[in-house]
Every structure is written in structure tokens, then in C-alpha cells.
Enzyme design. Structure first.
Site, PDB file in Angstrom:
ATOM      1  N   SER A 111       0.848  -1.193   0.000  1.00  0.00           N
ATOM      2  CA  SER A 111       0.000   0.000   0.000  1.00  0.00           C
ATOM      3  C   SER A 111       0.882   1.240   0.000  1.00  0.00           C
ATOM      4  O   SER A 111       2.034   1.197   0.462  1.00  0.00           O
ATOM      5  CB  SER A 111      -0.894   0.002   1.250  1.00  0.00           C
ATOM      6  OG  SER A 111      -1.557   1.243   1.402  1.00  0.00           O
ATOM      7  N   TYR A 124      -1.727  -0.456  10.552  1.00  0.00           N
ATOM      8  CA  TYR A 124      -1.812  -0.823   9.138  1.00  0.00           C
ATOM      9  C   TYR A 124      -0.583  -0.310   8.385  1.00  0.00           C
ATOM     10  O   TYR A 124       0.060  -1.052   7.622  1.00  0.00           O
ATOM     11  CB  TYR A 124      -3.086  -0.247   8.523  1.00  0.00           C
ATOM     12  CG  TYR A 124      -3.239  -0.524   7.047  1.00  0.00           C
ATOM     13  CD1 TYR A 124      -3.694  -1.754   6.595  1.00  0.00           C
ATOM     14  CD2 TYR A 124      -2.919   0.445   6.099  1.00  0.00           C
ATOM     15  CE1 TYR A 124      -3.833  -2.022   5.237  1.00  0.00           C
ATOM     16  CE2 TYR A 124      -3.052   0.206   4.738  1.00  0.00           C
ATOM     17  CZ  TYR A 124      -3.509  -1.037   4.321  1.00  0.00           C
ATOM     18  OH  TYR A 124      -3.630  -1.292   2.969  1.00  0.00           O
TER      19      TYR A 124
END
Length: 205
Positions: A111, A124
């Protein structure tokens, strides 16, 4: 093609859709947070197909959001067990088939949060920073075995799994955009490989 996940019923529907489109697909149940589950998957693949050419590690969760100081240790573990430990298990169990064949490509879906700060999503973000580091390091380890390792870092992707409030779904990245990037990577000429792709929408959503 093999699709894996925790829900065999959903996987079966995916496999059926691929077959109806003219492809070949098998659905195997696997929980990437469980080493025995991934080991069972590896044995099944080797017994059934005798090889593995491409491994796409795309299992991931956002997990609890909010300030890091309010995040429980269980919430932290939940994110890291899927986003980072699961990739470790998959590579540990499945890469030996590629090493034996002296051929293969591993693609880890990370990501842009693994490149940029993500307030209220520190766990995350940390898991994706870790995944990037894992990818670059294992790429160096496996180059000698002619196994390539790449990482794809998309921005926000519009899916039912992870809706993004306040963003235009039409302008966001779509799952097909990520799949296209993966397809470009794994069809690259064998004498080189793209170690990293950063994927952004053309227009900010």
C-alpha cells in the site's frame, strides 16, 4: 489458477466465475495467519500440480483505526498476523517449490500507506512498511535461485471490503487496476523484474 481464502463457499463462486469466463481455477481453503494451514496448502499444491509459478500475496486487513495509544495489543496483532506474518508463512512454505524449479515470481500487495504516514492507521501503515522491507530483502535472497519478488503499492482501492467515506468511488483505484499492474509485472521479460510499483489514481478522489 488457484484461489485461496478462509471461506470455501465464496472461493468456489470465484472459481466458478473464472471457469465460466474460459479459465481454469481451483479453490483451496487456507488461513494465512495459521502456519499449519499454509503448510497444508503447500503440500496440496505440490501433490496436485507439482509446481508453483506465481504467488500473489494479497490477503490484508485495515484493522482497528484510531490513535495508536488507544489501540489494543489484540488489534495490533490482528493486523500484523494477516498483513505481514501471513506473507512470511506463504513465502516460507511455497517458495521452496520455485527454488526447486529455479523459476517463479512472488508479488506482494502492499500500500502507499507503506510509504507515507497514515495517522489513525499506524498499525496498518507499520505492517505495510514491514511488508515492503520484507519484499526487498527476500528479493535479494531469492535472486540467486532465479525467483523474482515484486511489491505493488496501491493508493485507496474501491472495494466492498474497504469502503472509503468521502471519496469518489469512480475516481478511486479499482481492483482491476491492481490486477493489471500485477499482470504487467509477471509477464515482464525474464532477464529483469520490476521490484516495486506505486499505483495512484489519475484524479484525486
Amino acid at each position: 489458477m488457484i484461489v485461496c481464502g478462509r471461506s470455501l463457499a465464496r472461493l468456489a463462486r470465484t472459481a466458478e466465475a473464472i471457469q465460466q469466463a474460459g479459465g481454469k481455477c481451483a479453490a483451496f481453503e487456507c488461513d494465512v495467519t495459521s502456519l499449519p494451514s499454509v503448510e497444508t496448502l503447500a503440500r496440496r499444491i505440490e501433490r496436485t500440480f507439482h509446481r508453483l509459478d506465481i504467488l500473489i500475496n494479497n490477503a490484508g486487513i485495515m484493522g482497528p483505526t484510531g490513535p495508536l495509544l488507544e489501540l489494543s495489543p489484540d488489534g495490533w496483532d490482528q493486523v500484523f498476523n494477516t498483513n505481514l506474518r501471513g506473507v512470511f508463512y506463504a513465502i516460507r512454505c511455497l517458495a521452496p517449490m520455485m527454488i526447486g524449479a529455479r523459476s517463479g515470481h512472488i508479488v506482494n500487495i502492499s500500500s502507499l500507506a507503506g510509504k507515507n504516514a497514515l495517522p489513525n492507521g499506524a498499525a496498518y501503515s507499520a505492517s505495510k512498511w514491514g511488508l515492503n522491507g520484507l519484499s526487498y530483502s527476500v528479493a535479494e535472497e531469492l535472486r540467486a535461485h532465479n525467483v523474482r519478488v515484486s511489491v505493488v503499492c496501491p493508493g485507496s482501492v474501491h472495494t466492498d471490503f474497504s469502503p472509503h467515506a468521502g471519496k469518489s468511488a469512480e475516481k478511486m483505484l479499482q481492483a482491476e487496476d491492481v490486477a493489471h499492474a500485477v499482470a504487467m509485472i509477471v509477464t515482464q521479460a525474464p532477464q529483469s523484474f520490476a521490484s516495486e510499483i506505486l499505483l495512484r489514481p489519475t484524479q484525486k478522489p
